[in-house]
Scaffold this motif. Sequence first.
Motif, PDB file in Angstrom:
ATOM      1  N   PRO A   1       0.685  -0.908  -0.047  1.00 21.61           N
ATOM      2  CA  PRO A   1      -0.081   0.000  -0.054  1.00 21.61           C
ATOM      3  C   PRO A   1       0.776   1.322  -0.053  1.00 21.61           C
ATOM      4  CG  PRO A   1      -0.696  -1.609   1.667  1.00 21.61           C
ATOM      5  CD  PRO A   1       0.591  -2.271   1.272  1.00 21.61           C
ATOM      6  N   PRO A   2       0.422   2.426  -0.599  1.00 24.18           N
ATOM      7  CA  PRO A   2       1.288   3.539  -0.591  1.00 24.18           C
ATOM      8  C   PRO A   2       1.926   3.780   0.797  1.00 24.18           C
ATOM      9  CG  PRO A   2      -1.090   3.910  -1.634  1.00 24.18           C
ATOM     10  CD  PRO A   2      -1.165   2.463  -0.983  1.00 24.18           C
ATOM     11  N   GLY A   3       3.138   4.147   0.683  1.00 16.80           N
ATOM     12  CA  GLY A   3       4.217   4.307   1.759  1.00 16.80           C
ATOM     13  C   GLY A   3       4.325   3.217   2.723  1.00 16.80           C
ATOM     14  N   LEU A   4       3.711   2.218   2.308  1.00 16.91           N
ATOM     15  CA  LEU A   4       3.833   1.027   3.449  1.00 16.91           C
ATOM     16  C   LEU A   4       4.573  -0.156   2.882  1.00 16.91           C
ATOM     17  CD1 LEU A   4       0.030   1.203   4.733  1.00 16.91           C
ATOM     18  CD2 LEU A   4       2.178   2.445   5.749  1.00 16.91           C
ATOM     19  N   VAL A   5       5.086  -1.053   4.021  1.00 17.66           N
ATOM     20  CA  VAL A   5       5.676  -2.330   3.687  1.00 17.66           C
ATOM     21  C   VAL A   5       4.656  -3.195   3.148  1.00 17.66           C
ATOM     22  CG1 VAL A   5       6.987  -4.230   4.452  1.00 17.66           C
ATOM     23  CG2 VAL A   5       7.665  -1.911   5.310  1.00 17.66           C
ATOM     24  N   HIS A   6       4.869  -3.843   1.968  1.00 20.55           N
ATOM     25  CA  HIS A   6       3.894  -4.925   1.767  1.00 20.55           C
ATOM     26  C   HIS A   6       3.667  -6.060   2.716  1.00 20.55           C
ATOM     27  CE1 HIS A   6       2.206  -8.280  -0.650  1.00 20.55           C
ATOM     28  NE2 HIS A   6       1.873  -7.446  -1.845  1.00 20.55           N
ATOM     29  N   GLY A   7       2.596  -6.488   3.102  1.00 20.47           N
ATOM     30  CA  GLY A   7       2.384  -7.394   4.158  1.00 20.47           C
ATOM     31  C   GLY A   7       3.295  -8.588   3.749  1.00 20.47           C
ATOM     32  N   GLY A   8       3.315  -8.992   2.618  1.00 19.22           N
ATOM     33  CA  GLY A   8       4.091 -10.320   2.209  1.00 19.22           C
ATOM     34  C   GLY A   8       5.627 -10.124   2.351  1.00 19.22           C
ATOM     35  N   VAL A   9       5.921  -8.898   2.345  1.00 19.24           N
ATOM     36  CA  VAL A   9       7.389  -8.585   2.710  1.00 19.24           C
ATOM     37  C   VAL A   9       7.733  -8.845   4.239  1.00 19.24           C
ATOM     38  CG1 VAL A   9       9.319  -7.160   2.700  1.00 19.24           C
ATOM     39  CG2 VAL A   9       7.914  -7.094   0.844  1.00 19.24           C
ATOM     40  N   ALA A  10       6.819  -8.233   4.985  1.00 13.66           N
ATOM     41  CA  ALA A  10       6.815  -8.647   6.245  1.00 13.66           C
ATOM     42  C   ALA A  10       6.771  -9.994   6.527  1.00 13.66           C
ATOM     43  CB  ALA A  10       5.620  -8.029   7.163  1.00 13.66           C
ATOM     44  N   SER A  11       6.191 -10.941   5.767  1.00 13.51           N
ATOM     45  CA  SER A  11       6.339 -12.367   6.238  1.00 13.51           C
ATOM     46  C   SER A  11       7.337 -13.021   5.477  1.00 13.51           C
ATOM     47  CB  SER A  11       4.853 -13.152   5.519  1.00 13.51           C
ATOM     48  OG  SER A  11       5.095 -13.090   4.136  1.00 13.51           O
ATOM     49  N   LEU A  12       8.098 -12.468   4.706  1.00 18.57           N
ATOM     50  CA  LEU A  12       9.319 -12.982   3.910  1.00 18.57           C
ATOM     51  C   LEU A  12      10.313 -12.653   5.060  1.00 18.57           C
ATOM     52  CD1 LEU A  12      11.270 -13.648   1.809  1.00 18.57           C
ATOM     53  CD2 LEU A  12      11.246 -11.490   1.178  1.00 18.57           C
ATOM     54  N   VAL A  13      10.542 -11.508   5.557  1.00 16.69           N
ATOM     55  CA  VAL A  13      11.225 -11.071   6.644  1.00 16.69           C
ATOM     56  C   VAL A  13      11.152 -12.118   7.781  1.00 16.69           C
ATOM     57  CG1 VAL A  13      12.201  -9.343   8.382  1.00 16.69           C
ATOM     58  CG2 VAL A  13      11.743  -8.852   6.028  1.00 16.69           C
ATOM     59  N   LEU A  14      10.092 -12.282   8.166  1.00 11.74           N
ATOM     60  CA  LEU A  14       9.564 -13.089   9.596  1.00 11.74           C
ATOM     61  C   LEU A  14       9.887 -14.636   9.323  1.00 11.74           C
ATOM     62  CD1 LEU A  14       6.995 -10.950  11.357  1.00 11.74           C
ATOM     63  CD2 LEU A  14       9.125 -11.244  12.107  1.00 11.74           C
ATOM     64  N   ASP A  15       9.570 -15.052   8.197  1.00  6.00           N
ATOM     65  CA  ASP A  15       9.906 -16.496   7.774  1.00  6.00           C
ATOM     66  C   ASP A  15      11.329 -16.731   8.018  1.00  6.00           C
ATOM     67  OD1 ASP A  15       8.888 -19.323   6.282  1.00  6.00           O
ATOM     68  OD2 ASP A  15      10.933 -18.307   5.482  1.00  6.00           O
ATOM     69  N   HIS A  16      12.021 -15.699   7.584  1.00  5.77           N
ATOM     70  CA  HIS A  16      13.736 -15.938   7.561  1.00  5.77           C
ATOM     71  C   HIS A  16      14.238 -15.844   8.841  1.00  5.77           C
ATOM     72  CE1 HIS A  16      17.254 -16.442   5.271  1.00  5.77           C
ATOM     73  NE2 HIS A  16      17.859 -15.961   6.298  1.00  5.77           N
ATOM     74  N   LEU A  17      13.866 -14.781   9.548  1.00  6.30           N
ATOM     75  CA  LEU A  17      14.101 -14.554  10.940  1.00  6.30           C
ATOM     76  C   LEU A  17      13.628 -15.534  12.012  1.00  6.30           C
ATOM     77  CD1 LEU A  17      15.815 -12.324  12.607  1.00  6.30           C
ATOM     78  CD2 LEU A  17      13.815 -11.639  13.430  1.00  6.30           C
TER      79      LEU A  17
END
Lengths: 221, 221
Positions: B119-135
């Motif tokens: 969404p405009p100016g925001l991190v894509h929710g799927g990117v949050a899941s990409l980062v957290l899956d890895h972490l």
Amino acid sequence: MLQFVHDQLSDDEVAAQAEQFTPLTQSVRELIDAVIRTEADDATIAAARADIERVVASLSERQMPGSYGMRVSTSGTARAWGNVVMGLRNPMAPPLDIHRDADGVSTASFHLGAAFEGPPGLVHGGVASLVLDHLLGHAAGFDRRPRMTTTLTMHYRRKTPLGPLQARAHIERMDGTTAHVVGHIAEPDGRVTVEAEGTFVLPRWVRELEELSGDDGPRFA
Amino acid sequence: MLQFVHDQLSDDEVAAQAEQFTPLTQSVRELIDAVIRTEADDATIAAARADIERVVASLSERQMPGSYGMRVSTSGTARAWGNVVMGLRNPMAPPLDIHRDADGVSTASFHLGAAFEGPPGLVHGGVASLVLDHLLGHAAGFDRRPRMTTTLTMHYRRKTPLGPLQARAHIERMDGTTAHVVGHIAEPDGRVTVEAEGTFVLPRWVRELEELSGDDGPRFA
């Protein structure tokens, strides 16, 4: 914080921009792949770096202040060309070419190359969740109103190999304006590798954009 | 299908490669951002495309056949430089610089720019899941053995703005060799935007690599 830019472009001007940026974006996609896989010698790598830095300098001379956001043409068509999954100007987007059939099922065929690797030769599990978050969100937006994820649960059933893949998603049920959606990723032969289920709600910024865009409402492209 | 390449490089040669590729990868990261945000004229964009295509051709003259996979040096140190989240040679990786403290908590500070937009100016929710899956996967690998996600559940609590962010994850409990892990992403002031919980198991390919690498076992770098 949210960016809706009315950039006063006609649909013809938007189409001309798309024609310019589509091949540029594709060339950077190929560059990402090349940087990961090259076995060039030191001099070639140093020269590549110098060339890229020169291109960055030339492109950055005039640039928008923040992210691409959502830009609206004079006809009211909104475009999110910076989007990490779909964006026409985002080289990180696979991109996903999503179709919605008459029954409201959203499907996509796509190719994930070396840049999407997690375990050796396999798609990173987080990339599967990135793709499914977006595709389930697309299915949730059956009425052309973007809905945002509130919860998403991933089930990894087997390895997802790099290469050609397909995905699909559909609404299981509606609860007011909240959509309950399921979907999966499969290999070309149809074998499902990852399944997902999620809930998606209508956020405030969509309603704001609808008010900004007048009676007809915006069209999200 | 799984690639473990013993490339007969010494640790010094690996360090020299890292020194070459780190700035090249960073320059492509800046290029991705520039392509999304540029307002350059048509001639500049056409010239940029031609330059990039020339760089791609020079880097592709000699390249590895598939993805980067997992490459093992003569000392037995394994590296996954193509990894989409961490890879030293992957311009799509933010990258995530993960630390594990004495209590087994994995933390990362990182910056998500225009290329990670949903969404405009925001991190894509799927990117949050990409980062957290890895972490969360990193936290699950407390014993230096990579574990793979079997289930991951994301809870989106509020908007995640593009910009500087932090994330952390820790094992809640072990069930045999299966790790139950929780984690979150937060803004710099500590406000949590996304929470995640997942289960992670030891895959067969890790045990295969352990056998290939002899008594000492591999070290994942």
